[in-house]
Design an enzyme around this catalytic site. Structure first.
Site, PDB file in Angstrom:
ATOM      1  N   LEU A 181      -8.542  12.287  -0.330  1.00 43.87           N
ATOM      2  CA  LEU A 181      -8.049  11.028  -0.911  1.00 43.87           C
ATOM      3  C   LEU A 181      -6.525  10.973  -0.955  1.00 43.87           C
ATOM      4  CD1 LEU A 181     -10.464  10.781  -3.987  1.00 43.87           C
ATOM      5  CD2 LEU A 181     -10.844  10.001  -1.648  1.00 43.87           C
ATOM      6  N   GLU A 237      -6.481  -1.472   6.005  1.00 43.39           N
ATOM      7  CA  GLU A 237      -5.175  -1.707   6.623  1.00 43.39           C
ATOM      8  C   GLU A 237      -5.222  -1.440   8.126  1.00 43.39           C
ATOM      9  OE1 GLU A 237      -2.591  -3.610   4.572  1.00 43.39           O
ATOM     10  OE2 GLU A 237      -1.603  -2.357   6.076  1.00 43.39           O
ATOM     11  N   ASP A 275      -0.330  20.958  -1.149  1.00 41.17           N
ATOM     12  CA  ASP A 275       0.267  19.732  -0.601  1.00 41.17           C
ATOM     13  C   ASP A 275      -0.322  19.520   0.782  1.00 41.17           C
ATOM     14  OD1 ASP A 275       2.335  17.937   0.665  1.00 41.17           O
ATOM     15  OD2 ASP A 275       3.272  18.244  -1.294  1.00 41.17           O
ATOM     16  N   SER A 286      -8.970   3.103   5.694  1.00 47.21           N
ATOM     17  CA  SER A 286      -8.491   1.889   5.012  1.00 47.21           C
ATOM     18  C   SER A 286      -8.656   0.627   5.848  1.00 47.21           C
ATOM     19  CB  SER A 286      -7.007   2.079   4.684  1.00 47.21           C
ATOM     20  OG  SER A 286      -6.422   0.852   4.328  1.00 47.21           O
ATOM     21  N   HIS A 303      -9.232  -1.822  -3.556  1.00 44.47           N
ATOM     22  CA  HIS A 303     -10.008  -1.682  -4.791  1.00 44.47           C
ATOM     23  C   HIS A 303      -9.062  -1.309  -5.918  1.00 44.47           C
ATOM     24  CE1 HIS A 303     -10.261   1.908  -2.279  1.00 44.47           C
ATOM     25  NE2 HIS A 303     -10.190   2.613  -3.393  1.00 44.47           N
ATOM     26  N   ALA A 332      -2.669  10.649   0.038  1.00 37.19           N
ATOM     27  CA  ALA A 332      -1.904   9.926   1.060  1.00 37.19           C
ATOM     28  C   ALA A 332      -0.605   9.424   0.444  1.00 37.19           C
ATOM     29  CB  ALA A 332      -2.696   8.713   1.572  1.00 37.19           C
ATOM     30  N   GLY A 349      -5.693  14.367  -3.740  1.00 39.98           N
ATOM     31  CA  GLY A 349      -5.396  13.070  -4.369  1.00 39.98           C
ATOM     32  C   GLY A 349      -6.108  12.892  -5.689  1.00 39.98           C
ATOM     33  N   ILE A 350      -6.442  13.982  -6.369  1.00 39.31           N
ATOM     34  CA  ILE A 350      -7.224  13.883  -7.627  1.00 39.31           C
ATOM     35  C   ILE A 350      -6.430  13.202  -8.738  1.00 39.31           C
ATOM     36  CG2 ILE A 350      -6.576  16.177  -8.542  1.00 39.31           C
ATOM     37  CD1 ILE A 350      -9.578  16.406  -9.455  1.00 39.31           C
ATOM     38  N   TYR A 386       1.932   3.042   7.664  1.00 35.69           N
ATOM     39  CA  TYR A 386       0.764   3.516   6.909  1.00 35.69           C
ATOM     40  C   TYR A 386      -0.519   3.222   7.677  1.00 35.69           C
ATOM     41  CZ  TYR A 386      -2.945   3.373   3.368  1.00 35.69           C
ATOM     42  OH  TYR A 386      -4.129   3.552   2.694  1.00 35.69           O
TER      43      TYR A 386
HETATM   44  P1  NAP Z   1      -3.044   6.630  -5.183  1.00 37.02           P
HETATM   45  O1  NAP Z   1      -3.417   6.228  -6.569  1.00 37.02           O
HETATM   46  O2  NAP Z   1      -1.729   6.207  -4.626  1.00 37.02           O
HETATM   47  O3  NAP Z   1      -3.153   8.219  -5.121  1.00 37.02           O
HETATM   48  C1  NAP Z   1      -2.638   8.955  -4.036  1.00 37.02           C
HETATM   49  C2  NAP Z   1      -2.882  10.422  -4.305  1.00 37.02           C
HETATM   50  O4  NAP Z   1      -2.373  11.188  -3.202  1.00 37.02           O
HETATM   51  C3  NAP Z   1      -2.167  10.948  -5.573  1.00 37.02           C
HETATM   52  O5  NAP Z   1      -3.011  11.869  -6.208  1.00 37.02           O
HETATM   53  C4  NAP Z   1      -0.959  11.667  -4.999  1.00 37.02           C
HETATM   54  O6  NAP Z   1      -0.466  12.697  -5.813  1.00 37.02           O
HETATM   55  C5  NAP Z   1      -1.575  12.261  -3.737  1.00 37.02           C
HETATM   56  N1  NAP Z   1      -0.572  12.669  -2.754  1.00 37.02           N
HETATM   57  C6  NAP Z   1       0.433  11.926  -2.233  1.00 37.02           C
HETATM   58  N2  NAP Z   1       1.137  12.654  -1.358  1.00 37.02           N
HETATM   59  C7  NAP Z   1       0.569  13.889  -1.323  1.00 37.02           C
HETATM   60  C8  NAP Z   1       0.847  15.091  -0.615  1.00 37.02           C
HETATM   61  N3  NAP Z   1       1.878  15.188   0.230  1.00 37.02           N
HETATM   62  N4  NAP Z   1       0.030  16.162  -0.803  1.00 37.02           N
HETATM   63  C9  NAP Z   1      -1.002  16.096  -1.684  1.00 37.02           C
HETATM   64  N5  NAP Z   1      -1.298  14.993  -2.406  1.00 37.02           N
HETATM   65  C10 NAP Z   1      -0.526  13.907  -2.218  1.00 37.02           C
HETATM   66  O7  NAP Z   1      -4.162   6.165  -4.132  1.00 37.02           O
HETATM   67  P2  NAP Z   1      -5.621   5.559  -4.403  1.00 37.02           P
HETATM   68  O8  NAP Z   1      -5.491   4.100  -4.620  1.00 37.02           O
HETATM   69  O9  NAP Z   1      -6.337   6.401  -5.373  1.00 37.02           O
HETATM   70  O10 NAP Z   1      -6.275   5.725  -2.948  1.00 37.02           O
HETATM   71  C11 NAP Z   1      -6.913   6.946  -2.573  1.00 37.02           C
HETATM   72  C12 NAP Z   1      -6.931   7.063  -1.053  1.00 37.02           C
HETATM   73  O11 NAP Z   1      -7.635   5.969  -0.496  1.00 37.02           O
HETATM   74  C13 NAP Z   1      -5.567   7.068  -0.381  1.00 37.02           C
HETATM   75  O12 NAP Z   1      -5.645   7.892   0.754  1.00 37.02           O
HETATM   76  C14 NAP Z   1      -5.373   5.619   0.048  1.00 37.02           C
HETATM   77  O13 NAP Z   1      -4.487   5.557   1.140  1.00 37.02           O
HETATM   78  C15 NAP Z   1      -6.794   5.263   0.415  1.00 37.02           C
HETATM   79  N6  NAP Z   1      -7.177   3.862   0.273  1.00 37.02           N
HETATM   80  C16 NAP Z   1      -6.937   3.209  -0.895  1.00 37.02           C
HETATM   81  C17 NAP Z   1      -7.355   1.910  -1.048  1.00 37.02           C
HETATM   82  C18 NAP Z   1      -7.128   1.149  -2.337  1.00 37.02           C
HETATM   83  O14 NAP Z   1      -7.245  -0.075  -2.313  1.00 37.02           O
HETATM   84  N7  NAP Z   1      -6.863   1.823  -3.429  1.00 37.02           N
HETATM   85  C19 NAP Z   1      -8.033   1.268   0.000  1.00 37.02           C
HETATM   86  C20 NAP Z   1      -8.279   1.975   1.169  1.00 37.02           C
HETATM   87  C21 NAP Z   1      -7.860   3.286   1.293  1.00 37.02           C
HETATM   88  P3  NAP Z   1       0.725  12.437  -6.908  1.00 37.02           P
HETATM   89  O15 NAP Z   1       0.020  11.992  -8.161  1.00 37.02           O
HETATM   90  O16 NAP Z   1       1.351  13.785  -7.024  1.00 37.02           O
HETATM   91  O17 NAP Z   1       1.632  11.395  -6.335  1.00 37.02           O
HETATM   92  N1  GDD Z   2       2.952  -4.216  -3.729  1.00 40.05           N
HETATM   93  C1  GDD Z   2       3.311  -5.505  -3.747  1.00 40.05           C
HETATM   94  N2  GDD Z   2       4.312  -5.896  -4.585  1.00 40.05           N
HETATM   95  N3  GDD Z   2       2.661  -6.375  -2.945  1.00 40.05           N
HETATM   96  C2  GDD Z   2       3.034  -7.681  -3.006  1.00 40.05           C
HETATM   97  C3  GDD Z   2       4.040  -8.144  -3.846  1.00 40.05           C
HETATM   98  C4  GDD Z   2       4.729  -7.207  -4.673  1.00 40.05           C
HETATM   99  O1  GDD Z   2       5.631  -7.532  -5.438  1.00 40.05           O
HETATM  100  N4  GDD Z   2       4.148  -9.481  -3.696  1.00 40.05           N
HETATM  101  C5  GDD Z   2       3.246  -9.855  -2.793  1.00 40.05           C
HETATM  102  N5  GDD Z   2       2.564  -8.762  -2.355  1.00 40.05           N
HETATM  103  C6  GDD Z   2       1.513  -8.762  -1.329  1.00 40.05           C
HETATM  104  C7  GDD Z   2       1.751  -7.783  -0.190  1.00 40.05           C
HETATM  105  O2  GDD Z   2       2.686  -8.323   0.759  1.00 40.05           O
HETATM  106  C8  GDD Z   2       0.333  -7.651   0.379  1.00 40.05           C
HETATM  107  O3  GDD Z   2       0.074  -8.692   1.272  1.00 40.05           O
HETATM  108  C9  GDD Z   2      -0.556  -7.827  -0.862  1.00 40.05           C
HETATM  109  O4  GDD Z   2       0.290  -8.346  -1.908  1.00 40.05           O
HETATM  110  C10 GDD Z   2      -1.228  -6.557  -1.349  1.00 40.05           C
HETATM  111  O5  GDD Z   2      -0.228  -5.558  -1.504  1.00 40.05           O
HETATM  112  P1  GDD Z   2      -0.550  -4.164  -2.238  1.00 40.05           P
HETATM  113  O6  GDD Z   2      -1.151  -4.414  -3.561  1.00 40.05           O
HETATM  114  O7  GDD Z   2       0.682  -3.332  -2.162  1.00 40.05           O
HETATM  115  O8  GDD Z   2      -1.734  -3.553  -1.351  1.00 40.05           O
HETATM  116  P2  GDD Z   2      -1.919  -3.404   0.232  1.00 40.05           P
HETATM  117  O9  GDD Z   2      -3.015  -4.345   0.619  1.00 40.05           O
HETATM  118  O10 GDD Z   2      -0.645  -3.497   0.951  1.00 40.05           O
HETATM  119  O11 GDD Z   2      -2.404  -1.892   0.346  1.00 40.05           O
HETATM  120  C11 GDD Z   2      -3.412  -1.383  -0.520  1.00 40.05           C
HETATM  121  O12 GDD Z   2      -4.680  -1.619   0.043  1.00 40.05           O
HETATM  122  C12 GDD Z   2      -4.935  -0.915   1.266  1.00 40.05           C
HETATM  123  C13 GDD Z   2      -6.352  -1.314   1.729  1.00 40.05           C
HETATM  124  O13 GDD Z   2      -6.298  -2.521   2.424  1.00 40.05           O
HETATM  125  C14 GDD Z   2      -3.126   0.099  -0.741  1.00 40.05           C
HETATM  126  O14 GDD Z   2      -3.977   0.575  -1.746  1.00 40.05           O
HETATM  127  C15 GDD Z   2      -3.394   0.909   0.524  1.00 40.05           C
HETATM  128  O15 GDD Z   2      -3.303   2.311   0.221  1.00 40.05           O
HETATM  129  C16 GDD Z   2      -4.809   0.569   1.015  1.00 40.05           C
HETATM  130  O16 GDD Z   2      -5.114   1.294   2.181  1.00 40.05           O
END
Ligand code: NAP
Ligand code: GDD
Length: 337
Positions: free
Chosen positions: A86, A133, A64, A131, A185, A88, A9-10, A155
Site C-alpha cells: 500500500l 489514475e 522503506d 489506481s 476512496h 506510495a 503503507g500501514i 504518479y
Molecule cells: P496514504 O494515506 O498517502 O498513505 C501512503 C503510505 O505510504 C503511508 O503509510 C506512507 O508512510 C507510506 N510511504 C510513502 N513513501 C514510502 C516509502 N518510501 N517507503 C515506505 N512507505 C512509504 O495513501 P492511501 O490513500 O492510504 O492509499 C494507499 C495506496 O493505495 C497507495 O499506494 C495509493 O497510491 C493507492 N491508491 C489510493 C487510492 C485512494 O483513493 N486513496 C486510490 C487508488 C490507489 P508515511 O506515513 O511515513 O508517509
Molecule cells: N488535492 C487537491 N487539492 N485536489 C484538488 C484541489 C485542491 O486544492 N482543487 C481541485 N482539485 C482536484 C484535482 O485537480 C483532481 O482533479 C481532484 O480534485 C482530486 O484530487 P485529489 O483529491 O488530490 O485526488 P486524485 O484523484 O488526484 O488522486 C487520488 O486518487 C487516486 C485514484 O484515482 C489519490 O488518492 C491517488 O493516490 C489515487 O491513486
C-alpha cells in the site's frame, strides 16, 4: 493457525483500516514504517491504546520501499503468507514536482518487494495497490479491467509500471500476485491535502469561525468516490481467491468537485460560493477529467459491493471533522473514526 500479513503503507489511510480488518480476523499483522522527524503513527494509535483491539498481534518495523535489502530481510524474517503493498508517494500533484522520487518509491518499490518475495521462495500472496489514475485520459466510459491505460502524471505512470510488473511476476514466476485497481476512496482518515478531506476540514473550521476562505484548483474534475473502510475488504478478498487476478473496485457513480462542495457545505447549511476561491497553484499540468469504474467483475467473482452512497460519505466526513475539531479545542485526544 492464524495467518501472518505484512503491510507497507500501514500508517496511511488504507493501511490503518486494513490493519484493523485483519486483526479482527485473527491475523498477526506486521507493518513497515518509515522513520520520520515528526510523529506519523497517529492513525494506528487507537489499536495500540486499546488492549482488546489486537495490540499483541500488531508489530511495526522500520523500512522503506527505496531500501531493497531491508525489504528482503523483513520478508525472510516475518515469512508472511500475505503481503499488501500500500505504500506510495500517493499525491498526484506532488508527483509533478518530484517525478523521480515518485518513480523510485511508487514504481521501483513494487519490484523491490516482488523480488524479495521471489527470492525468499515462500508461497506469499501479493496485493498491489493499483489506481484508477492509470486510466488518466480515459479511453472508455465507464472504465473496466480491459480499458487501456493513458496515465496523465508521473504518479499515474509509476502505477502503470507497478501494475505490469505485478502481472509479470504472476506470469513469469507463478507468484500469487493481484492488482486492485481502486478508484478514489475517502474517509475521516484521508490525508488532509486530498481534495475531499481538504473540503470537509475547511467546512468544520469555517463553521467554527476559524477560517473564512478555502483555496482550491479545478472544480470540474469528476471522480468515483467510495468509502475506504469498505475498500480494504476487497483487497483481502482478492488474496483469498485460488487464482490471482486484477479487479476494479469502485462505485460506478461519478461526481464533480462542485457536487462535493454542494454536499459538504450543504450538510451544515453553508453556501460554498461565499467561501471558495480559485488558486491556480492547485491546477495540474495535465488533469484527469473523468473517472467512473465498473466493479462488475469484483461483484461477480469476489462478492464485493460498495455500500456507502456519495451523500452519506460526504456527511460522515463532515461530521467527523466537526467532532475532531471540537475534541481538539477541548484538549481531548484525537479520535480516529
Ligand atoms: P496514504 O494515506 O498517502 O498513505 C501512503 C503510505 O505510504 C503511508 O503509510 C506512507 O508512510 C507510506 N510511504 C510513502 N513513501 C514510502 C516509502 N518510501 N517507503 C515506505 N512507505 C512509504 O495513501 P492511501 O490513500 O492510504 O492509499 C494507499 C495506496 O493505495 C497507495 O499506494 C495509493 O497510491 C493507492 N491508491 C489510493 C487510492 C485512494 O483513493 N486513496 C486510490 C487508488 C490507489 P508515511 O506515513 O511515513 O508517509
Ligand atoms: N488535492 C487537491 N487539492 N485536489 C484538488 C484541489 C485542491 O486544492 N482543487 C481541485 N482539485 C482536484 C484535482 O485537480 C483532481 O482533479 C481532484 O480534485 C482530486 O484530487 P485529489 O483529491 O488530490 O485526488 P486524485 O484523484 O488526484 O488522486 C487520488 O486518487 C487516486 C485514484 O484515482 C489519490 O488518492 C491517488 O493516490 C489515487 O491513486
Amino acid at each position: 493457525m492464524a495467518k501472518t500479513a505484512l503491510l507497507t503503507g500501514i500508517t496511511g489511510q488504507d493501511g490503518s483500516y486494513l490493519a484493523e480488518f485483519l486483526l479482527a480476523r485473527g491475523y498477526e499483522v506486521h507493518g513497515i514504517i518509515r522513520r520520520a522527524s515528526t510523529f506519523n503513527t497517529g492513525r494506528l494509535e487507537h489499536i495500540y491504546a486499546d488492549p482488546h483491539s489486537g495490540r499483541a498481534r500488531l508489530f511495526l518495523h522500520y523500512g522503506d520501499l527505496s531500501d531493497a535489502s531491508a525489504l528482503a530481510r523483513l520478508i525472510a524474517k516475518i515469512r508472511p503468507e500475505e503481503v499488501y503493498n500500500l505504500a506510495a508517494q500517493s499525491h498526484v500533484r506532488v508527483s509533478f514536482d518530484s517525478p523521480e522520487y515518485t518513480t523510485d518509491v511508487t514504481a521501483t518499490g513494487a519490484v523491490r518487494l516482488l523480488e524479495a518475495i521471489r527470492e525468499v521462495g515462500l508461497p506469499v500472496r501479493y496485493y498491489q495497490a493499483s489506481s484508477s489514475e492509470m486510466f488518466g485520459k480515459v479511453r472508455e466510459v465507464p472504465q473496466t479491467e480491459t480499458t487501456p491505460f493513458y496515465p496523465r502524471s508521473p504518479y499515474g505512470c509509476a502505477k502503470v509500471y507497478a501494475y505490469w510488473i505485478t502481472v509479470n511476476y504472476r506470469e513469469s514466476y507463478g507468484v500469487h500476485a493481484s492488482n486492485g485497481i481502486l478508484f478514489n476512496h475517502e474517509s475521516p482518515r484521508r490525508g488532509e491535502t486530498f481534495v475531499t478531506r481538504k473540503i470537509t476540514r475547511a467546512v468544520a473550521h469555517i463553521l467554527a469561525g476559524l477560517q473564512d476562505k478555502l483555496y482550491l484548483g479545478n472544480l470540474d474534475a469528476k471522480r468515483d468516490w467510495g468509502y475506504a473502510k469498505e475498500y480494504v475488504e476487497a483487497m483481502w478478498l482478492m488474496l483469498q481467491q485460488e487464482q490471482p487476478d486484477d479487479y476494479i473496485i469502485a462505485t460506478n457513480e461519478t461526481h464533480s468537485i462542485r457536487e462535493f462542495l454542494d454536499a459538504a457545505f450543504g450538510a451544515v447549511n453553508l453556501d460554498w460560493k461565499r467561501h471558495v476561491e480559485i488558486d491556480p497553484r492547485y491546477y495540474r499540468p495535465a488533469e484527469v477529467d473523468l473517472l467512473i469504474g465498473d466493479y462488475g467483475k469484483a461483484r461477480r467473482q469476489l462478492g464485493w459491493e460498495p455500500k456507502t452512497k456519495f451523500a452519506d460519505l460526504v456527511k460522515l466526513m463532515v461530521d467527523a471533522d466537526i467532532q475532531l475539531l471540537k475534541d481538539h479545542r477541548e484538549g481531548k485526544i484525537k479520535v480516529t473514526a
